[in-house]
Design an enzyme around this catalytic site. Sequence first.
Site, PDB file in Angstrom:
ATOM      1  N   ASN B 159     -33.398 130.059 -24.264  1.00 47.50           N
ATOM      2  CA  ASN B 159     -34.852 131.268 -25.094  1.00 47.50           C
ATOM      3  C   ASN B 159     -33.539 132.402 -25.954  1.00 47.50           C
ATOM      4  O   ASN B 159     -32.746 133.206 -24.846  1.00 47.50           O
ATOM      5  CB  ASN B 159     -35.866 131.572 -23.606  1.00 47.50           C
ATOM      6  CG  ASN B 159     -35.853 130.377 -23.131  1.00 47.50           C
ATOM      7  OD1 ASN B 159     -37.188 130.348 -24.263  1.00 47.50           O
ATOM      8  ND2 ASN B 159     -35.601 130.697 -21.725  1.00 47.50           N
ATOM      9  N   HIS B 172     -26.028 131.314 -23.981  1.00 49.59           N
ATOM     10  CA  HIS B 172     -26.684 130.276 -22.724  1.00 49.59           C
ATOM     11  C   HIS B 172     -27.274 130.044 -22.983  1.00 49.59           C
ATOM     12  O   HIS B 172     -28.207 130.201 -23.463  1.00 49.59           O
ATOM     13  CB  HIS B 172     -26.763 130.777 -21.733  1.00 49.59           C
ATOM     14  CG  HIS B 172     -27.940 132.002 -21.534  1.00 49.59           C
ATOM     15  ND1 HIS B 172     -28.331 133.066 -21.400  1.00 49.59           N
ATOM     16  CD2 HIS B 172     -28.601 131.578 -20.934  1.00 49.59           C
ATOM     17  CE1 HIS B 172     -29.061 133.035 -20.953  1.00 49.59           C
ATOM     18  NE2 HIS B 172     -29.558 132.853 -20.394  1.00 49.59           N
ATOM     19  N   GLU B 188     -45.526 114.027 -27.526  1.00 50.04           N
ATOM     20  CA  GLU B 188     -44.840 113.258 -28.422  1.00 50.04           C
ATOM     21  C   GLU B 188     -45.022 111.740 -28.238  1.00 50.04           C
ATOM     22  O   GLU B 188     -44.489 110.979 -29.672  1.00 50.04           O
ATOM     23  CB  GLU B 188     -43.322 114.173 -28.808  1.00 50.04           C
ATOM     24  CG  GLU B 188     -42.753 114.034 -30.004  1.00 50.04           C
ATOM     25  CD  GLU B 188     -41.589 114.772 -30.069  1.00 50.04           C
ATOM     26  OE1 GLU B 188     -41.795 116.149 -30.068  1.00 50.04           O
ATOM     27  OE2 GLU B 188     -40.808 114.394 -30.604  1.00 50.04           O
TER      28      GLU B 188
HETATM   29  O1  LIG Z   1     -34.720 131.120 -16.281  1.00 53.56           O
HETATM   30  P1  LIG Z   1     -34.994 132.077 -17.220  1.00 53.56           P
HETATM   31  O2  LIG Z   1     -33.939 132.566 -18.291  1.00 53.56           O
HETATM   32  O3  LIG Z   1     -34.552 133.638 -15.764  1.00 53.56           O
HETATM   33  O4  LIG Z   1     -36.265 132.421 -17.145  1.00 53.56           O
HETATM   34  C1  LIG Z   1     -36.650 132.001 -18.634  1.00 53.56           C
HETATM   35  O5  LIG Z   1     -36.917 130.945 -18.623  1.00 53.56           O
HETATM   36  C2  LIG Z   1     -37.102 130.257 -18.420  1.00 53.56           C
HETATM   37  C3  LIG Z   1     -37.643 128.792 -18.751  1.00 53.56           C
HETATM   38  O6  LIG Z   1     -37.815 128.544 -19.591  1.00 53.56           O
HETATM   39  C4  LIG Z   1     -39.284 130.401 -18.240  1.00 53.56           C
HETATM   40  O7  LIG Z   1     -40.095 130.096 -17.245  1.00 53.56           O
HETATM   41  C5  LIG Z   1     -38.665 132.286 -17.472  1.00 53.56           C
HETATM   42  O8  LIG Z   1     -40.467 132.395 -17.566  1.00 53.56           O
HETATM   43  C6  LIG Z   1     -38.322 132.468 -18.601  1.00 53.56           C
HETATM   44  O9  LIG Z   1     -38.152 134.084 -18.523  1.00 53.56           O
END
Ligand SMILES: O=P(O)(O)O[C@H]1O[C@H](CO)[C@@H](O)[C@H](O)[C@H]1O
Lengths: 354, 354
Positions: B159, B172, B188
């Site tokens: 993300n 990261h 898929e």
């Molecule tokens: O693990 P993190 O970076 O705190 O969290 C982020 O990625 C996760 C995996 O996609 C999600 O579940 C969380 O909602 C998001 O904020």
Amino acid sequence: DSPFDYSEHPHRRRNPLTGKYVLVSPHRAKRPWQGSQEDAPSDNRPEYDPDDYLGPGNSRVNGTVQNPDYKDTFVFDNDFQALLSDTPDGAVGNPDNDDLLVARAVKGKCRVLCFSPKLNVTVAEMSVPALRKVVDAWVDEYATLSKLDYIAHVQIFGNKGSMMGCSNAHPHGQIWSSSWIPEAPATELANLAGYKSRKGTHMLEDYAKLEEEVGERVVCSNTTFLAVVPFWAVWPFEVMVLSKKRIPSFESFGEQEKDDLADIYRRVTCRYDNLFTTLFPYSMGIHQAPTDGTGQDVAHFNMQFYPPLLRSATVRKFMVGFELLAEAQRDLTAEQAAVRLRNCSEVHFNDAKK
Amino acid sequence: DSPFDYSEHPHRRRNPLTGKYVLVSPHRAKRPWQGSQEDAPSDNRPEYDPDDYLGPGNSRVNGTVQNPDYKDTFVFDNDFQALLSDTPDGAVGNPDNDDLLVARAVKGKCRVLCFSPKLNVTVAEMSVPALRKVVDAWVDEYATLSKLDYIAHVQIFGNKGSMMGCSNAHPHGQIWSSSWIPEAPATELANLAGYKSRKGTHMLEDYAKLEEEVGERVVCSNTTFLAVVPFWAVWPFEVMVLSKKRIPSFESFGEQEKDDLADIYRRVTCRYDNLFTTLFPYSMGIHQAPTDGTGQDVAHFNMQFYPPLLRSATVRKFMVGFELLAEAQRDLTAEQAAVRLRNCSEVHFNDAKK
Ligand SMILES: O=P(O)(O)O[C@H]1O[C@H](CO)[C@@H](O)[C@H](O)[C@H]1O
Ligand SMILES: O=P(O)(O)O[C@H]1O[C@H](CO)[C@@H](O)[C@H](O)[C@H]1O
């Protein structure tokens, strides 16, 4: 070793309406609380604003149309409809041949429903009689749109709060009617039909009965409706309002059902606002029978609330990364969310202050 | 009357990897441009911050562990894993009996991969040799995790940006390995297998060939990979990077494939950053063969980018209301998005300034 316990151990739960699983990580709810409990946002929304393009007597977003001086609800064609009534028929590719470029022309009509002339109220703050007018408008729109020969399905929904992409704070919802049954209601109908043909009973009648007996996921109820955090909830405080007995659509609503829907709509959204003392954001949508005559024998009226907030007025759950690319995920269990919502008052914090 | 034209008229497009349709409303792209073209956000990220819990030599979020003084990449177990390796086996309900409460215990291991010791770089700003180290770490993790007896699938994703729920600006990604194949990759694989058994050819090889021939949705390519805005894209500037010839997983990557993945990863994300002169947010995820031995004959390595931005560094597309309750929807066509991305430079705006 302790045996498997879904209030403690990571697991997947299955949604019988979609056939999909959600990953639940209850142990993560023990993470340090990084969000904060917010104070109620300072609330100085005016009752009327001349720049509110949904306001009574005001100019709309395109500047050319003027709203009437409406007194309760007001419905009009969306100024930038996602669907049009006059798309030429046509198609590219054939999915049955495994073609890779498949497109289908579609038609529809998109409507906007203002819930109140006042800018500074939300559903949670409206009275049951005022919300009954909203329900009446939905019933009317469903009936009127279903008579258009190119309409197969009427999707009633609403986005509340800028976090949910709602660009105007004026209380309103949308109605997108379409020449096809969209993916989510089509899947739901197929799963309801499958259950009925295998078990002989209706899935959501069985489910409402089960939840009333067990109790732990119930938020509130009235004569016609039950509000639960469904066992398979994806959003932290997701709620499903379903009729205890199967009602296919608004077409079968009588006075009692209309009043009861207004009642439970207010009570659920009021609990939401009180949970974090905020104007709680969510997307709401109604699933019911399509208007093309199909699904009448299995469709079961329900109203779904998908709210993003997780721990406070500003700490939300993100549906990203793993959730988008692999599978829905949540930390808090449905049972924990239901306890929190059950403990909320049905008197709105703004009224309690008065 | 003009005939149906998918660059003009509302229509649905089908994604053969999911079997689902997306509603496309090209006429809405003519809406007045309400967003604004932003200036580049003032960029004063430090190279190192002692409070960055992913930084080299720093304390992690729980305060008890210290990161090594790493020089390129660094992998460790997530401090708040969504999955655990020691969940007791167990289950509630049976989906084959149409039980309404169905839960299954699951296991897994969640890892975090730091891409660089520097806090102030993004993938788009990293060099190909530095990104090659990221690819090497992915290949290693995929191999190591696949040897754990309780792991069936390894989901690599990332993300980027606070808009996508990323709470730490340090470059990261994450790796969630699981005892089951999650929903999206499972669907898929089933669709890839169905296509193969019916047509005798591989879906994504046919698709890559078709897109190279047509050209209008291609963003860029190198010897091994093609980056396209897929015909069925849901997010405004969604991109799929796929190998032109089928490669089931990292297990079959040689030197060329690893170098080429690093190359196209940089080029796609650099175009993204240049599109709105911003550190463009997205979720990225890799779909490839599960590690339980299934799908080896049909899995086709691909990397998906789901970015929320629509019209500027601050105007995003919301997946809400109709999209959540009924069906995915977009305004801009895939072809229009591809033109915009093709016109972007592969020199990052931060380097161009120097
Ligand atoms: O693990 P993190 O970076 O705190 O969290 C982020 O990625 C996760 C995996 O996609 C999600 O579940 C969380 O909602 C998001 O904020
Ligand atoms: O029509 P609005 O309120 O401008 O737009 C909102 O609702 C629509 C329907 O869910 C979405 O497509 C938009 O992304 C959202 O911002």
